[in-house]
Design a protein around this motif. Structure first.
Motif, PDB file in Angstrom:
ATOM      1  N   ARG A 287       0.813  -1.219   0.000  1.00 45.25           N
ATOM      2  CA  ARG A 287       0.000   0.000   0.000  1.00 45.25           C
ATOM      3  C   ARG A 287       0.846   1.269   0.000  1.00 45.25           C
ATOM      4  NH1 ARG A 287      -3.737   0.215   4.891  1.00 45.25           N
ATOM      5  NH2 ARG A 287      -4.392   2.124   3.816  1.00 45.25           N
ATOM      6  N   PHE A 288       1.796   1.337   0.934  1.00 40.77           N
ATOM      7  CA  PHE A 288       2.545   2.573   1.114  1.00 40.77           C
ATOM      8  C   PHE A 288       3.819   2.623   0.267  1.00 40.77           C
ATOM      9  CE2 PHE A 288       0.684   1.830   5.540  1.00 40.77           C
ATOM     10  CZ  PHE A 288      -0.483   2.498   5.234  1.00 40.77           C
ATOM     11  N   LYS A 289       4.307   1.444  -0.150  1.00 36.28           N
ATOM     12  CA  LYS A 289       5.516   1.347  -0.984  1.00 36.28           C
ATOM     13  C   LYS A 289       6.715   2.021  -0.315  1.00 36.28           C
ATOM     14  CE  LYS A 289       2.609   1.190  -5.095  1.00 36.28           C
ATOM     15  NZ  LYS A 289       1.378   1.326  -4.294  1.00 36.28           N
ATOM     16  N   ALA A 290       6.784   1.861   0.977  1.00 41.99           N
ATOM     17  CA  ALA A 290       7.907   2.356   1.771  1.00 41.99           C
ATOM     18  C   ALA A 290       8.039   1.423   2.970  1.00 41.99           C
ATOM     19  CB  ALA A 290       7.663   3.786   2.236  1.00 41.99           C
ATOM     20  N   ILE A 291       9.202   0.830   3.128  1.00 41.28           N
ATOM     21  CA  ILE A 291       9.345  -0.206   4.147  1.00 41.28           C
ATOM     22  C   ILE A 291      10.388   0.175   5.201  1.00 41.28           C
ATOM     23  CG2 ILE A 291       8.577  -2.080   2.652  1.00 41.28           C
ATOM     24  CD1 ILE A 291      11.447  -2.796   2.093  1.00 41.28           C
ATOM     25  N   HIS A 292      10.124  -0.263   6.425  1.00 46.82           N
ATOM     26  CA  HIS A 292      11.068  -0.127   7.533  1.00 46.82           C
ATOM     27  C   HIS A 292      12.268  -0.995   7.190  1.00 46.82           C
ATOM     28  CE1 HIS A 292      12.732  -0.964  11.549  1.00 46.82           C
ATOM     29  NE2 HIS A 292      12.118   0.124  11.973  1.00 46.82           N
ATOM     30  N   GLY A 293      13.435  -0.375   7.030  1.00 46.64           N
ATOM     31  CA  GLY A 293      14.576  -1.086   6.474  1.00 46.64           C
ATOM     32  C   GLY A 293      15.505  -1.740   7.470  1.00 46.64           C
ATOM     33  N   ASP A 294      15.163  -1.741   8.760  1.00 44.10           N
ATOM     34  CA  ASP A 294      16.055  -2.327   9.767  1.00 44.10           C
ATOM     35  C   ASP A 294      15.238  -3.220  10.701  1.00 44.10           C
ATOM     36  OD1 ASP A 294      18.380  -2.846  11.080  1.00 44.10           O
ATOM     37  OD2 ASP A 294      18.608  -0.883  12.008  1.00 44.10           O
ATOM     38  N   PRO A 295      14.730  -4.341  10.156  1.00 44.66           N
ATOM     39  CA  PRO A 295      13.735  -5.128  10.894  1.00 44.66           C
ATOM     40  C   PRO A 295      14.313  -6.166  11.852  1.00 44.66           C
ATOM     41  CG  PRO A 295      14.050  -6.073   8.730  1.00 44.66           C
ATOM     42  CD  PRO A 295      14.999  -4.903   8.823  1.00 44.66           C
ATOM     43  N   HIS A 296      15.244  -5.757  12.732  1.00 41.00           N
ATOM     44  CA  HIS A 296      15.729  -6.721  13.717  1.00 41.00           C
ATOM     45  C   HIS A 296      14.945  -6.566  15.021  1.00 41.00           C
ATOM     46  CE1 HIS A 296      18.049  -3.930  16.263  1.00 41.00           C
ATOM     47  NE2 HIS A 296      18.430  -3.325  15.149  1.00 41.00           N
ATOM     48  N   ALA A 297      15.076  -7.552  15.890  1.00 39.17           N
ATOM     49  CA  ALA A 297      14.214  -7.643  17.072  1.00 39.17           C
ATOM     50  C   ALA A 297      14.293  -6.424  17.976  1.00 39.17           C
ATOM     51  CB  ALA A 297      14.561  -8.904  17.860  1.00 39.17           C
ATOM     52  N   GLY A 298      15.453  -5.756  18.046  1.00 39.72           N
ATOM     53  CA  GLY A 298      15.598  -4.606  18.916  1.00 39.72           C
ATOM     54  C   GLY A 298      14.769  -3.415  18.501  1.00 39.72           C
ATOM     55  N   ASN A 299      14.258  -3.426  17.271  1.00 45.85           N
ATOM     56  CA  ASN A 299      13.470  -2.292  16.789  1.00 45.85           C
ATOM     57  C   ASN A 299      11.965  -2.529  16.891  1.00 45.85           C
ATOM     58  OD1 ASN A 299      15.618  -0.630  16.255  1.00 45.85           O
ATOM     59  ND2 ASN A 299      15.833  -1.266  14.125  1.00 45.85           N
ATOM     60  N   PHE A 300      11.576  -3.560  17.613  1.00 45.01           N
ATOM     61  CA  PHE A 300      10.159  -3.828  17.847  1.00 45.01           C
ATOM     62  C   PHE A 300       9.958  -4.140  19.329  1.00 45.01           C
ATOM     63  CE2 PHE A 300      10.969  -4.805  13.454  1.00 45.01           C
ATOM     64  CZ  PHE A 300       9.855  -4.352  12.774  1.00 45.01           C
ATOM     65  N   ALA A 301       8.810  -3.748  19.849  1.00 50.00           N
ATOM     66  CA  ALA A 301       8.459  -4.084  21.227  1.00 50.00           C
ATOM     67  C   ALA A 301       6.970  -4.417  21.271  1.00 50.00           C
ATOM     68  CB  ALA A 301       8.787  -2.936  22.171  1.00 50.00           C
ATOM     69  N   PHE A 302       6.555  -5.037  22.369  1.00 46.02           N
ATOM     70  CA  PHE A 302       5.201  -5.577  22.443  1.00 46.02           C
ATOM     71  C   PHE A 302       4.619  -5.367  23.840  1.00 46.02           C
ATOM     72  CE2 PHE A 302       8.174  -7.958  19.837  1.00 46.02           C
ATOM     73  CZ  PHE A 302       7.577  -7.887  18.586  1.00 46.02           C
ATOM     74  N   ARG A 303       3.278  -5.406  23.893  1.00 42.36           N
ATOM     75  CA  ARG A 303       2.587  -5.308  25.172  1.00 42.36           C
ATOM     76  C   ARG A 303       1.538  -6.410  25.271  1.00 42.36           C
ATOM     77  NH1 ARG A 303       1.537   1.289  25.427  1.00 42.36           N
ATOM     78  NH2 ARG A 303       3.704   1.882  25.865  1.00 42.36           N
ATOM     79  N   PRO A 304       1.236  -6.846  26.505  1.00 44.76           N
ATOM     80  CA  PRO A 304       0.292  -7.957  26.679  1.00 44.76           C
ATOM     81  C   PRO A 304      -1.122  -7.688  26.173  1.00 44.76           C
ATOM     82  CG  PRO A 304       1.629  -7.673  28.649  1.00 44.76           C
ATOM     83  CD  PRO A 304       1.909  -6.488  27.765  1.00 44.76           C
ATOM     84  N   ASP A 305      -1.446  -6.428  25.845  1.00 48.07           N
ATOM     85  CA  ASP A 305      -2.772  -6.138  25.288  1.00 48.07           C
ATOM     86  C   ASP A 305      -2.775  -6.275  23.765  1.00 48.07           C
ATOM     87  OD1 ASP A 305      -1.334  -3.939  24.470  1.00 48.07           O
ATOM     88  OD2 ASP A 305      -2.758  -2.448  25.229  1.00 48.07           O
ATOM     89  N   GLY A 306      -1.635  -6.720  23.181  1.00 47.59           N
ATOM     90  CA  GLY A 306      -1.567  -6.917  21.736  1.00 47.59           C
ATOM     91  C   GLY A 306      -0.990  -5.744  20.970  1.00 47.59           C
TER      92      GLY A 306
END
Length: 447
Positions: A287-306
């Motif tokens: 859709r946006f034709k622009a991607i996050h270019g550094d997709p390693h685990a340190g660049n994502f975080a999560f919460r128990p509510d999803g």
């Protein structure tokens, strides 16, 4: 940017490395790698095939260790390139990709006096006058900068990313030395034209990533992309406390992938996060034709509510519409097992060399059957998934078809994004049947 709030770096401090010392360190690395390769070629004349393969693997291990040790010590551009290379199997032997994964771990932090001086030079005042509190112990340290927790004068919790001094000035010389080392080590398994394109792209992305004002614009762009998704959070930038080499953002906490366990998260929530990750990735691509270019685990975080939190938009790759469309058609053809059509679309995509004969359908079928596993109609358990092992087992077939393929840089970034998300899904333990969701993104032309 890492979000690991409970494991601050405790390693010894380091100080910036001068350009002269960088040059000699990299030159020494290059000489060592070239010597290993020359010795390997000489030994090849006196050994059988099995012994040669064993000696080559041992030689690769030694070269990889020398390169990783040097890049990790020098930080900056070469370390960042090493981190990028660790997430792709496209142009380096597997021994190197495995060794380079060490560079994804936190780097030793820089002496705080250096950080404080950089803040004052960039923002025109000391950190003590700009912030109510400023934690001198780094929250995280990486290849081109480090992150500190702070509180603004208005009481807002923030993180401050500070670029190491001198990084930008070493990009060209660092890349030149690294490329020379890989070339003399016989490690670049790509045509020269492809290598030129790859390193030019790496340089362009590095220059962008070193510009924190550019990253601030990327943050605003992606916050706009995902504004209608309440469970996708992207921390906002504080412009008044940011510059080209200092970036201040709101502090948005979450759990590292290693903290997402079934003791703390319901499996249904983990699966919902997995679907959200997939939709986020597919939206950015189709859709946006622009991607996050550094997709390693340190660049994502999560919460128990999803909730999904995405950090670090220094590396963003904007894609040409024709590339996205050719990619969509290629995936559709692969799913339909129409390998003649797949071959045509791979040419349109720029992956397949048009002047070469059509590729054997069995080769396409081999890779299609491996990569399609997480996207079947049946629930796929990423935790026990072995796609990466099957890819590694068949990697030797790639070299037999090198003349027929010349992947453009755009597809390398797409592959890197998909591979990065696969590893995150695996770390989370997602269980999902993504085929119906994938079909929604594939059924209409990209607009």
């Amino acid at each position: 940017m890492t979000n690991d709030k409970d494991s601050k770096p405790r390693k010894s401090r380091v100080t910036p490395v001068s350009r002269t010392r960088r040059f000699f360190k990299l030159a020494g690395m290059t000489a060592s790698v070239a010597g290993n390769y020359a010795g390997q070629k000489i030994r090849r004349q006196f050994t059988d095939e099995q012994t040669h393969d064993e000696q080559k693997a041992e030689s690769y291990d030694k070269m990889a260790a020398r390169i990783v040790d040097t890049l990790g010590e020098l930080k900056g551009a070469v370390m960042k390139v090493g981190q990028v290379a660790s997430q792709t199997q496209d142009f380096l032997p597997k021994e190197f990709s495995k060794a380079l994964q060490r560079l994804q771990k936190e780097a030793p932090p820089m002496d705080f006096d250096v950080i404080a001086k950089q803040i004052e030079e960039e923002l025109g005042a000391s950190h003590k006058s700009l912030f109510a509190t400023f934690d001198e112990e780094p929250y995280a340290a990486a290849s081109i900068g480090q992150v500190h927790r702070a509180t603004t004068r208005e009481g807002q919790d923030v993180i401050v990313k500070v670029q190491y001094p001198g990084v930008g000035g070493s990009v060209d010389s660092d890349l030149k030395q690294l490329r020379l080392a890989l070339k003399l080590g016989g490690l670049l398994k790509m045509p020269k034209e492809s290598v030129d394109q790859l390193f030019a792209e790496i340089r362009a992305r590095l220059v962008e990533e070193l510009d924190y004002e550019n990253e601030a614009r990327n943050v605003d762009l992606f916050r706009g992309f995902h504004k209608d998704e309440p469970k996708v959070l992207i921390p906002a930038v504080l412009p008044g406390l940011s510059s080209r080499r200092v970036l201040t953002m709101e502090y948005v906490a979450g759990d590292h992938v290693s903290e997402v366990t079934t003791e703390r998260y319901y499996q249904t929530i983990i699966n919902e996060i997995g679907e959200l990750l997939f939709r986020t990735m597919a939206d950015q691509l189709f859709r946006f034709k622009a991607i996050h270019g550094d997709p390693h685990a340190g660049n994502f975080a999560f919460r128990p509510d999803g909730t999904l939190i995405i950090y670090d938009f220094g590396c963003v790759k904007k894609l040409k519409p024709e590339i996205v469309e050719a990619y969509r058609k290629s995936v559709n053809a692969a799913l339909a097992e129409d390998y003649a059509a797949l071959d045509r679309f791979m040419i349109d995509l720029g992956v397949r060399v048009e002047e070469m004969p059509a590729v054997d359908e069995a080769y396409y079928a081999l890779w299609r059957d491996i990569i399609i596993q997480p996207f079947s109609d049946e629930t796929y358990d990423f935790k026990s998934g072995d796609v990466h092992l099957k890819v590694a087992a068949k990697s030797n077939t790639v070299f037999k078809h090198l003349a027929s393929f010349k992947p453009p840089v755009e597809t390398l970034f797409i592959d890197r994004m998909i591979a990065g998300h696969y590893w995150i899904m695996k770390g989370l333990g997602v269980q999902a049947a993504f085929k119906p969701l994938l079909d929604q993104y594939l059924k209409t032309e990209s607009s």
